[in-house]
Write a protein that holds these residues in place. Structure first.
Motif, PDB file in Angstrom:
ATOM      1  N   ASP A   1       0.817  -1.213   0.000  1.00  0.00           N
ATOM      2  CA  ASP A   1       0.000   0.000   0.000  1.00  0.00           C
ATOM      3  C   ASP A   1       0.851   1.263   0.000  1.00  0.00           C
ATOM      4  O   ASP A   1       0.501   2.259  -0.630  1.00  0.00           O
ATOM      5  N   LYS A   2       1.986   1.221   0.691  1.00  0.00           N
ATOM      6  CA  LYS A   2       2.828   2.407   0.809  1.00  0.00           C
ATOM      7  C   LYS A   2       3.551   2.758  -0.487  1.00  0.00           C
ATOM      8  O   LYS A   2       3.624   3.922  -0.877  1.00  0.00           O
ATOM      9  N   ASP A   3       4.123   1.746  -1.126  1.00  0.00           N
ATOM     10  CA  ASP A   3       4.919   1.980  -2.324  1.00  0.00           C
ATOM     11  C   ASP A   3       4.887   0.725  -3.200  1.00  0.00           C
ATOM     12  O   ASP A   3       5.795  -0.102  -3.157  1.00  0.00           O
ATOM     13  N   PRO A   4       3.825   0.560  -4.025  1.00  0.00           N
ATOM     14  CA  PRO A   4       3.682  -0.645  -4.850  1.00  0.00           C
ATOM     15  C   PRO A   4       4.873  -0.902  -5.768  1.00  0.00           C
ATOM     16  O   PRO A   4       5.253  -2.051  -5.991  1.00  0.00           O
ATOM     17  N   GLN A   5       5.466   0.146  -6.324  1.00  0.00           N
ATOM     18  CA  GLN A   5       6.610  -0.025  -7.209  1.00  0.00           C
ATOM     19  C   GLN A   5       7.794  -0.619  -6.458  1.00  0.00           C
ATOM     20  O   GLN A   5       8.461  -1.537  -6.943  1.00  0.00           O
ATOM     21  N   LEU A   6       8.052  -0.092  -5.275  1.00  0.00           N
ATOM     22  CA  LEU A   6       9.150  -0.614  -4.464  1.00  0.00           C
ATOM     23  C   LEU A   6       8.854  -2.051  -4.055  1.00  0.00           C
ATOM     24  O   LEU A   6       9.754  -2.905  -4.051  1.00  0.00           O
ATOM     25  N   PHE A   7       7.592  -2.324  -3.705  1.00  0.00           N
ATOM     26  CA  PHE A   7       7.206  -3.673  -3.300  1.00  0.00           C
ATOM     27  C   PHE A   7       7.539  -4.690  -4.379  1.00  0.00           C
ATOM     28  O   PHE A   7       8.006  -5.795  -4.092  1.00  0.00           O
ATOM     29  N   GLU A   8       7.307  -4.331  -5.648  1.00  0.00           N
ATOM     30  CA  GLU A   8       7.487  -5.277  -6.746  1.00  0.00           C
ATOM     31  C   GLU A   8       8.931  -5.399  -7.216  1.00  0.00           C
ATOM     32  O   GLU A   8       9.304  -6.417  -7.797  1.00  0.00           O
ATOM     33  N   HIS A   9       9.747  -4.377  -6.974  1.00  0.00           N
ATOM     34  CA  HIS A   9      11.089  -4.392  -7.553  1.00  0.00           C
ATOM     35  C   HIS A   9      12.215  -4.542  -6.531  1.00  0.00           C
ATOM     36  O   HIS A   9      13.388  -4.589  -6.895  1.00  0.00           O
ATOM     37  N   SER A  10      11.855  -4.620  -5.272  1.00  0.00           N
ATOM     38  CA  SER A  10      12.858  -4.821  -4.227  1.00  0.00           C
ATOM     39  C   SER A  10      12.178  -5.536  -3.076  1.00  0.00           C
ATOM     40  O   SER A  10      10.970  -5.373  -2.873  1.00  0.00           O
TER      41      SER A  10
END
Length: 294
Positions: A192-201
């Motif tokens: 929820d906080k940072d979907p892009q970060l969740f998926e790439h790191s």
């Protein structure tokens, strides 16, 4: 040291580490049920909220082919009968899921020496998900954020065998042969906080954990991230090396996108684990609804 379980259960084996689950192990797991409480560890399958790797996987799509609007528009109601019906289009590794042993490999061979030629567009002839009839065993939760006193581990943080052992000791539990190991990283909160970060790191186990997995004789690892192992990888020239060594060499199952928040809140560190994939012939993975029972 070249770690391998090839041939351990015969040259025709296709279920790998699930062979560690004996009838006695299932009875041991059943004895953990004291409260009759069931936890679902799955994430809801939602078209706009289910995480997926956009570079290679499409998001899930759910549509009803018959609904209330059809009747409002004049659809017939023979004998007063009305119904709804629908379809779900879902990647086999979308949402909460488990990998089949045919999911990854190297050197042209799958687990136990089966050829990569046996994996075709219509499915895997060997080590497909349908070989897994169901899983019932003891599971242990290693709650690393609570152990470290943080909200969640950091993206790229490598989980070591020492960290896993120290966490288990702090919780007063011991990992035993035939266990399923749940590793909570807290990374699911980043969705929820940072979907892009969740998926790439993501925080995850490093290559040193392969030896730990082998020595503990566990059946699999489930995590609250996308890939179980750390991203970015420890070595720049490696792509999912823990997947390759665990699934292909050891026959150990990886399961991703589990939700451990309720278990962690209730401090449930051991439980009976029950899960079954969809019996899709030749599939290289499957969505599951994993249950923890105490």
């Amino acid at each position: 040291m070249n770690l391998s379980n090839w041939g351990r259960w015969g040259k025709e084996d296709e279920i790998g580490a699930l062979n560690f689950i004996s009838p006695e192990k299932i009875v041991e797991a059943a004895r953990l049920i004291q409260k009759g409480k069931v936890y679902s560890l799955t994430m809801p399958i939602h078209m706009n909220q289910t995480p997926y790797d956009g570079s290679m996987r499409m998001p899930p799509f759910h549509v009803l082919t018959r609904d209330g609007g059809d009747y409002a528009a004049g659809a017939k109601k023979p004998g007063g009968f009305q119904f709804s019906d629908g379809y779900v289009f879902l990647n086999t590794h979308g949402a909460t899921h488990m990998d089949a042993l045919s999911h990854v490999w190297y050197d042209q061979q799958l687990y136990n020496g089966y050829s990569e030629d046996s994996v075709k567009s219509k499915g895997a002839k060997h080590c497909g998900i349908e070989k897994v009839k169901g899983i019932t065993t003891r599971a242990v939760l290693l709650d690393l954020p609570t152990f470290k006193g943080v909200e969640h581990l950091e993206g790229g943080e490598v989980i070591t065998p020492e960290m896993l052992d120290e966490c288990a000791a702090s919780q007063g539990i011991k990992v035993k042969p035939g266990d399923m190991v749940f590793i909570r990283t807290g990374w699911l909160k980043m969705l929820d906080k940072d979907p892009q970060l969740f998926e790439h790191s993501e925080p995850g186990i490093g290559e040193a954990c392969v030896q730990w997995i082998y020595e503990k004789e566990i059946i699999g690892i489930a995590t609250d991230n996308l890939a179980v192992e750390v991203k970015p990888e420890e070595r720049k020239d490696a792509v999912l090396p823990v997947h390759m060594k665990a699934l292909r060499d050891l026959g150990v199952y990886f399961m991703e996108l589990f939700n451990f928040e309720e278990l962690a809140k209730d401090q449930v560190y051991e439980c009976m684990f029950v899960a079954a994939p969809l019996s899709i012939t030749g599939a290289v993975g499957s969505p599951i609804n994993p249950l923890a029972i105490v």
